[in-house]
Motif scaffolding. Structure first.
Motif, PDB file in Angstrom:
ATOM      1  N   GLU A  84       0.830  -1.210   0.000  1.00 14.55           N
ATOM      2  CA  GLU A  84       0.000   0.000   0.000  1.00 14.55           C
ATOM      3  C   GLU A  84       0.860   1.254   0.000  1.00 14.55           C
ATOM      4  OE1 GLU A  84      -2.552  -0.167   3.338  1.00 14.55           O
ATOM      5  OE2 GLU A  84      -3.759  -1.847   2.594  1.00 14.55           O
ATOM      6  N   GLN A  85       1.944   1.238   0.756  1.00 14.05           N
ATOM      7  CA  GLN A  85       2.812   2.413   0.806  1.00 14.05           C
ATOM      8  C   GLN A  85       3.509   2.647  -0.529  1.00 14.05           C
ATOM      9  OE1 GLN A  85       2.758   4.504   3.380  1.00 14.05           O
ATOM     10  NE2 GLN A  85       1.222   3.116   4.221  1.00 14.05           N
ATOM     11  N   LEU A  86       3.929   1.551  -1.178  1.00  9.27           N
ATOM     12  CA  LEU A  86       4.541   1.717  -2.500  1.00  9.27           C
ATOM     13  C   LEU A  86       3.535   2.255  -3.509  1.00  9.27           C
ATOM     14  CD1 LEU A  86       6.761  -1.503  -2.744  1.00  9.27           C
ATOM     15  CD2 LEU A  86       7.518   0.862  -2.405  1.00  9.27           C
ATOM     16  N   ALA A  87       2.294   1.728  -3.425  1.00  3.73           N
ATOM     17  CA  ALA A  87       1.258   2.245  -4.325  1.00  3.73           C
ATOM     18  C   ALA A  87       0.970   3.711  -4.031  1.00  3.73           C
ATOM     19  CB  ALA A  87      -0.012   1.406  -4.184  1.00  3.73           C
ATOM     20  N   LEU A  88       0.962   4.064  -2.745  1.00  3.85           N
ATOM     21  CA  LEU A  88       0.722   5.458  -2.373  1.00  3.85           C
ATOM     22  C   LEU A  88       1.856   6.354  -2.866  1.00  3.85           C
ATOM     23  CD1 LEU A  88      -1.151   7.371  -0.828  1.00  3.85           C
ATOM     24  CD2 LEU A  88       0.188   6.895   1.237  1.00  3.85           C
ATOM     25  N   VAL A  89       3.094   5.861  -2.725  1.00  6.94           N
ATOM     26  CA  VAL A  89       4.241   6.638  -3.230  1.00  6.94           C
ATOM     27  C   VAL A  89       4.130   6.827  -4.738  1.00  6.94           C
ATOM     28  CG1 VAL A  89       6.727   6.576  -3.574  1.00  6.94           C
ATOM     29  CG2 VAL A  89       5.777   6.009  -1.342  1.00  6.94           C
ATOM     30  N   SER A  90       3.729   5.750  -5.444  1.00  7.83           N
ATOM     31  CA  SER A  90       3.572   5.855  -6.900  1.00  7.83           C
ATOM     32  C   SER A  90       2.493   6.863  -7.264  1.00  7.83           C
ATOM     33  CB  SER A  90       3.237   4.475  -7.478  1.00  7.83           C
ATOM     34  OG  SER A  90       4.276   3.549  -7.221  1.00  7.83           O
ATOM     35  N   GLN A  91       1.386   6.844  -6.511  1.00  6.98           N
ATOM     36  CA  GLN A  91       0.321   7.807  -6.779  1.00  6.98           C
ATOM     37  C   GLN A  91       0.798   9.238  -6.562  1.00  6.98           C
ATOM     38  OE1 GLN A  91      -3.011   6.732  -4.331  1.00  6.98           O
ATOM     39  NE2 GLN A  91      -3.286   4.744  -5.302  1.00  6.98           N
ATOM     40  N   ARG A 145       3.887  10.300  -6.670  1.00  5.33           N
ATOM     41  CA  ARG A 145       4.868  10.642  -7.705  1.00  5.33           C
ATOM     42  C   ARG A 145       4.165  10.986  -9.010  1.00  5.33           C
ATOM     43  NH1 ARG A 145       9.467   6.173  -8.045  1.00  5.33           N
ATOM     44  NH2 ARG A 145      10.168   7.654  -9.651  1.00  5.33           N
ATOM     45  N   ALA A 146       3.138  10.189  -9.354  1.00  5.78           N
ATOM     46  CA  ALA A 146       2.399  10.485 -10.587  1.00  5.78           C
ATOM     47  C   ALA A 146       1.696  11.840 -10.484  1.00  5.78           C
ATOM     48  CB  ALA A 146       1.389   9.374 -10.872  1.00  5.78           C
ATOM     49  N   ARG A 147       1.123  12.120  -9.315  1.00  6.32           N
ATOM     50  CA  ARG A 147       0.450  13.404  -9.125  1.00  6.32           C
ATOM     51  C   ARG A 147       1.457  14.548  -9.203  1.00  6.32           C
ATOM     52  NH1 ARG A 147      -2.941  13.808  -3.758  1.00  6.32           N
ATOM     53  NH2 ARG A 147      -3.890  12.008  -4.785  1.00  6.32           N
ATOM     54  N   ALA A 148       2.619  14.353  -8.583  1.00 10.15           N
ATOM     55  CA  ALA A 148       3.645  15.392  -8.646  1.00 10.15           C
ATOM     56  C   ALA A 148       4.147  15.584 -10.076  1.00 10.15           C
ATOM     57  CB  ALA A 148       4.811  15.029  -7.724  1.00 10.15           C
ATOM     58  N   ARG A 149       4.287  14.463 -10.806  1.00 11.99           N
ATOM     59  CA  ARG A 149       4.749  14.560 -12.192  1.00 11.99           C
ATOM     60  C   ARG A 149       3.730  15.316 -13.041  1.00 11.99           C
ATOM     61  NH1 ARG A 149       5.155   9.674 -12.933  1.00 11.99           N
ATOM     62  NH2 ARG A 149       7.358   9.426 -12.352  1.00 11.99           N
ATOM     63  N   ARG A 150       2.429  14.997 -12.859  1.00 14.76           N
ATOM     64  CA  ARG A 150       1.396  15.694 -13.629  1.00 14.76           C
ATOM     65  C   ARG A 150       1.382  17.187 -13.291  1.00 14.76           C
ATOM     66  NH1 ARG A 150      -1.605  11.066 -12.229  1.00 14.76           N
ATOM     67  NH2 ARG A 150      -2.665  12.222 -10.569  1.00 14.76           N
ATOM     68  N   ALA A 151       1.518  17.486 -12.009  1.00 10.42           N
ATOM     69  CA  ALA A 151       1.533  18.890 -11.614  1.00 10.42           C
ATOM     70  C   ALA A 151       2.732  19.614 -12.210  1.00 10.42           C
ATOM     71  CB  ALA A 151       1.537  18.995 -10.088  1.00 10.42           C
ATOM     72  N   LEU A 152       3.904  18.951 -12.197  1.00 14.20           N
ATOM     73  CA  LEU A 152       5.114  19.580 -12.732  1.00 14.20           C
ATOM     74  C   LEU A 152       5.021  19.751 -14.245  1.00 14.20           C
ATOM     75  CD1 LEU A 152       7.937  20.665 -12.187  1.00 14.20           C
ATOM     76  CD2 LEU A 152       8.816  18.336 -12.404  1.00 14.20           C
ATOM     77  N   VAL A 153       4.536  18.704 -14.943  1.00 13.77           N
ATOM     78  CA  VAL A 153       4.405  18.802 -16.404  1.00 13.77           C
ATOM     79  C   VAL A 153       3.402  19.885 -16.769  1.00 13.77           C
ATOM     80  CG1 VAL A 153       3.611  17.567 -18.453  1.00 13.77           C
ATOM     81  CG2 VAL A 153       5.135  16.430 -16.835  1.00 13.77           C
ATOM     82  N   GLY A 154       2.285  19.949 -16.032  1.00 13.80           N
ATOM     83  CA  GLY A 154       1.310  20.992 -16.304  1.00 13.80           C
ATOM     84  C   GLY A 154       1.884  22.382 -16.097  1.00 13.80           C
ATOM     85  N   ARG A 155       2.664  22.529 -15.029  1.00 15.59           N
ATOM     86  CA  ARG A 155       3.271  23.832 -14.766  1.00 15.59           C
ATOM     87  C   ARG A 155       4.277  24.199 -15.858  1.00 15.59           C
ATOM     88  NH1 ARG A 155       4.371  26.988 -10.204  1.00 15.59           N
ATOM     89  NH2 ARG A 155       5.277  28.947 -10.947  1.00 15.59           N
ATOM     90  N   LEU A 156       5.083  23.214 -16.275  1.00 13.31           N
ATOM     91  CA  LEU A 156       6.052  23.471 -17.344  1.00 13.31           C
ATOM     92  C   LEU A 156       5.347  23.811 -18.656  1.00 13.31           C
ATOM     93  CD1 LEU A 156       8.723  20.693 -16.662  1.00 13.31           C
ATOM     94  CD2 LEU A 156       8.936  23.143 -16.234  1.00 13.31           C
ATOM     95  N   ASP A 157       4.233  23.098 -18.950  1.00 10.21           N
ATOM     96  CA  ASP A 157       3.501  23.392 -20.186  1.00 10.21           C
ATOM     97  C   ASP A 157       2.947  24.809 -20.164  1.00 10.21           C
ATOM     98  OD1 ASP A 157       4.053  20.896 -21.155  1.00 10.21           O
ATOM     99  OD2 ASP A 157       2.125  20.020 -20.559  1.00 10.21           O
ATOM    100  N   ARG A 158       2.393  25.214 -19.017  1.00  7.74           N
ATOM    101  CA  ARG A 158       1.857  26.573 -18.917  1.00  7.74           C
ATOM    102  C   ARG A 158       2.965  27.614 -19.064  1.00  7.74           C
ATOM    103  NH1 ARG A 158      -1.046  24.090 -14.766  1.00  7.74           N
ATOM    104  NH2 ARG A 158       0.358  24.991 -13.194  1.00  7.74           N
ATOM    105  N   GLU A 159       4.102  27.369 -18.418  1.00  8.41           N
ATOM    106  CA  GLU A 159       5.201  28.315 -18.517  1.00  8.41           C
ATOM    107  C   GLU A 159       5.774  28.358 -19.935  1.00  8.41           C
ATOM    108  OE1 GLU A 159       6.126  30.415 -16.266  1.00  8.41           O
ATOM    109  OE2 GLU A 159       4.670  29.670 -14.803  1.00  8.41           O
TER     110      GLU A 159
END
Length: 408
Positions: free
Chosen positions: A270-277, A279-293
Motif C-alpha cells: 500500500e505504501q509503494l502504491a501510495l508513493v507511486s500515486q 509521484r504520478a500526481r507530482a509529475r502531472r503537476a510539474l508537467v502541467g506547470r512546465l507546459d503553462r510556462e
C-alpha cells in the motif's frame, strides 16, 4: 496496649504467638474475597491458596470437602470466590490460615457490576479521555508484544505484521494471560517494554475468552500501569464483542490481534502504491506547470518586441523623425508668422514715427528743457529754441512772436 519487653527480660516465642493468635481470634468470622491460585484435596480436607487479584499477596485457606462441594458450581483453580472464614494463627507452627465455613463463587452479574463501577471511577479521573491518547508511530523500529506463551495471538500478530512489512522487529514478552498471576506478569512485562527506548509501540494481545478469563485485563493495577506508560499501547484483547477496560485506556483499540498488526505496521504494498500515486500526481503537476510556462514563454517570444526587436526600433525612429519634421515645420511657420507680424508692426511704427513726418519737410520746435512748442504765443522774445529736422537740428533765438532769428 503494647507488650513491655527489654533485652534483659524478653518474652518467649510461645507468648508472642499466643498473644498474636488471641488478637487474630478477635477478628471473628469475616468474608474474604480472592482468587483460587492452588487447590488440593487430601481426604476430607481441601487446602486453598487465595490470591489477591490486585496485588502479589496470597493466604492459606483450609476447609472441609463438604464446604468446597457445597458451592454451586464447585470452585476450581483460577475461580474468584468469597469465603466465610475464621482467621486463625497456629501457635505451634506460627502459620496463618483461614478456616472456611462457606464458599461462594463470584457471579458474572456481580463481576460486571464491579467492572462498571471501576469504569465510571477511572473515567472520572480522566484515564479514558481522548486527549491523552497518543498517535502511533508510522513505522516503529521495534514492536513490543505481550501475549500468552506459544499463543495463537502471537502468531497472528507476527505473521500479519511480517506480511505487511517483512523487516519489522518484535520484542516478545510471553506471560500468563489468565489466572491469578496474569495481572502481575502482564504489568511487569509492560514496565520492561516501556523502559526499553528501542520499543516504540506496545501491543497487548490475547485471543478472546470468557468474562472470567478476561478479568485480568480489567484489573485496576494494570489499567493504571497502561495509563502511566510513556510508550503508545495497543489493546488487542479478544474479539469485537469483548470489551475489557484495557480497551478504554489504551491509545488504540484493535478488534483482534490481526487488526492490531494492521494498525501498527504499514502495508509495504500500500505504501509503494501510495508513493507511486504521489509521484504520478507530482509529475502531472510539474508537467502541467512546465507546459503553462512554456506556452507563456512562446507567447512572449512571438510578440514583435522580442521576435524582431530592430523592427520596433525602426518604427520608433520613423515616428521620432516624423515628429522632428513636424516640429521643424511648426517652428519655421511660427518664425515666418512672427517676421510678418514684426514687418507689419514696423511699417505701422514707421508710419506713425515723428521721423517720418520730419522727412516730409516738417520740423519740431522745443524749448531748452525739451518741451515741444505748439503755439507761437508760447514763446517769448529772446527765448532760445531748438528746431529738430529729420537729419539734424539747430538752435534759434526768438526775437518776438512774429519774428525768429537763427543761431547756426
Amino acid at each position: 496496649m503494647p507488650l513491655q519487653t527489654t533485652a534483659e527480660s524478653p518474652v518467649p516465642v510461645r507468648t508472642v504467638l499466643r498473644l498474636a493468635g488471641e488478637w487474630v481470634g478477635r477478628l471473628g468470622r469475616i468474608w474474604v474475597e480472592g482468587q483460587i491460585a492452588e487447590l488440593t484435596r487430601r481426604g476430607g480436607t481441601a487446602f486453598l491458596t487465595l490470591r489477591d487479584p490486585g496485588a502479589a499477596v496470597s493466604g492459606r485457606g483450609i476447609c472441609t470437602r463438604a464446604v468446597l462441594d457445597a458451592a454451586d458450581p464447585p470452585p476450581a483453580e483460577g475461580a474468584r470466590v468469597v469465603v466465610w472464614a475464621k482467621p486463625e494463627l497456629n501457635t505451634a507452627r506460627g502459620s496463618f490460615s483461614l478456616t472456611g465455613i462457606e464458599i461462594r463463587a463470584v457471579g458474572i452479574g456481580e463481576l460486571l457490576a464491579r467492572l462498571d463501577r471501576l469504569r465510571r471511577s477511572l473515567a472520572t479521573e480522566g484515564l479514558f479521555a481522548a486527549e491523552r491518547k497518543r498517535p502511533l508511530p508510522f513505522l516503529p523500529a521495534t514492536i513490543g508484544l505481550i501475549c500468552g506463551r506459544d499463543s495463537a495471538a502471537e502468531r497472528d500478530v507476527r505473521r500479519n505484521a511480517a506480511a505487511r512489512w517483512p523487516a519489522v522487529q518484535f520484542r516478545v514478552e510471553e506471560v500468563a494471560v489468565q489466572g491469578p498471576y496474569a495481572v502481575t506478569e502482564v504489568t511487569d512485562a509492560l514496565h520492561r517494554l516501556d523502559a526499553d527506548r528501542a520499543v516504540q509501540v506496545i501491543v497487548i494481545a490475547r485471543g478472546g475468552g470468557s468474562v472470567e478469563d478476561l478479568l485480568p485485563f480489567s484489573d485496576e493495577t494494570l489499567i493504571r500501569a497502561v495509563a502511566a506508560c510513556q510508550t503508545p499501547v495497543v489493546s488487542a484483547i479478544g474479539h469485537e464483542q469483548d470489551n475489557p477496560l484495557l480497551d478504554l485506556v489504551a491509545d488504540v483499540r484493535a478488534s483482534t490481534p490481526t487488526d492490531a498488526a494492521r494498525r501498527v505496521v504499514p502495508d509495504v504494498a500500500e505504501q509503494l502504491a501510495l508513493v507511486s500515486q504521489h509521484r504520478a500526481r507530482a509529475r502531472r503537476a510539474l508537467v502541467g506547470r512546465l507546459d503553462r510556462e512554456w506556452s507563456w514563454l512562446t507567447d512572449i517570444r512571438s510578440r514583435p518586441a522580442l521576435s524582431d526587436p530592430l523592427r520596433e526600433i525602426d518604427r520608433r525612429k520613423e515616428h521620432i523623425t516624423a515628429l522632428t519634421e513636424r516640429a521643424r515645420r511648426c517652428f519655421a511657420t511660427g518664425i515666418e508668422r512672427a517676421f510678418d507680424d514684426v514687418g507689419h508692426i514696423s511699417g505701422r511704427l514707421i508710419a506713425l514715427s515723428p521721423a517720418a513726418t520730419l522727412r516730409r519737410g516738417y520740423a519740431i520746435v522745443q524749448t531748452r528743457d525739451g518741451r515741444v512748442v505748439r503755439r507761437a504765443a508760447d514763446v517769448a522774445g529772446g527765448d532760445r529754441l531748438m528746431v529738430r529736422f529729420a537729419e539734424d537740428q539747430l538752435t534759434v533765438t526768438a526775437e518776438r512772436a512774429a519774428n525768429i532769428t537763427h543761431d547756426a
